[in-house]
Design an enzyme around this catalytic site. Structure first.
Site, short mmCIF file in Angstrom:
data_model
loop_
_atom_site.label_atom_id
_atom_site.label_comp_id
_atom_site.label_asym_id
_atom_site.label_seq_id
_atom_site.Cartn_x
_atom_site.Cartn_y
_atom_site.Cartn_z
N HIS A 68 -18.13 1.70 50.15
CA HIS A 68 -18.66 0.36 49.89
C HIS A 68 -18.09 -0.63 50.91
O HIS A 68 -17.17 -0.31 51.64
CB HIS A 68 -18.33 -0.10 48.46
CG HIS A 68 -16.87 -0.36 48.21
ND1 HIS A 68 -15.96 0.64 47.97
CD2 HIS A 68 -16.17 -1.53 48.17
CE1 HIS A 68 -14.76 0.10 47.77
NE2 HIS A 68 -14.86 -1.21 47.90
N GLU A 116 -19.10 -5.23 47.20
CA GLU A 116 -18.12 -5.76 46.25
C GLU A 116 -17.74 -7.17 46.68
O GLU A 116 -17.62 -7.45 47.87
CB GLU A 116 -16.87 -4.87 46.25
CG GLU A 116 -15.74 -5.38 45.39
CD GLU A 116 -14.48 -4.53 45.50
OE1 GLU A 116 -13.52 -4.84 44.78
OE2 GLU A 116 -14.45 -3.56 46.30
#
Length: 130
Positions: A68, A116
């Protein structure tokens, strides 16, 4: 050799137009350059390149590769960021929770690439992982 930081991150996407809309509207990206199958964006000083790959298949979560990309959001703006995700009906995959020395929320771009928002610092995270 003296590596000074990350220069840019390139993300493969299936549709440049929908990805452009997502990154502009959700991450507040600014367009630096726009080509036919690529777009270069500035996201809080991070240079992102989105490159369209029409025949690419989504990565399996068990494959080796980037897990991520996390962007720093201030504590003050974190609730607004979460609210924006909810208002735009973006599926939150984890959080919002307090974890690793800060608040965090994870979600996916239109192709399932995980993003994120995190409020903590590296120093805070290391205190929590020791």
């Amino acid at each position: 050799m003296n590596v000074q930081g990350i220069n840019h991150i390139t993300i493969r996407v299936s549709n440049i137009k929908s990805s452009e809309t997502f990154y502009l509207n959700v991450l507040g990206a600014k367009i630096v350059h726009k080509g036919n199958t690529d777009i270069y964006l500035d996201v809080g000083g991070v240079w992102l390149c989105l490159i369209e790959m029409k025949d690419a298949k989504p990565m399996d979560k068990n494959q080796i590769g980037v897990d991520h990309v996390a962007f720093t959001v201030s504590e003050e703006h974190f609730p607004k960021a979460v609210q924006l995700l909810r208002e735009r009906k973006i599926k939150i995959t984890r959080g919002p929770i307090k974890r690793g020395g800060g608040n965090t929320v994870s979600f996916n771009d239109p192709d399932g690439n995980e993003i994120e928002f995190f409020t903590g610092s590296l120093q805070e995270r290391m205190k929590n992982w020791q």
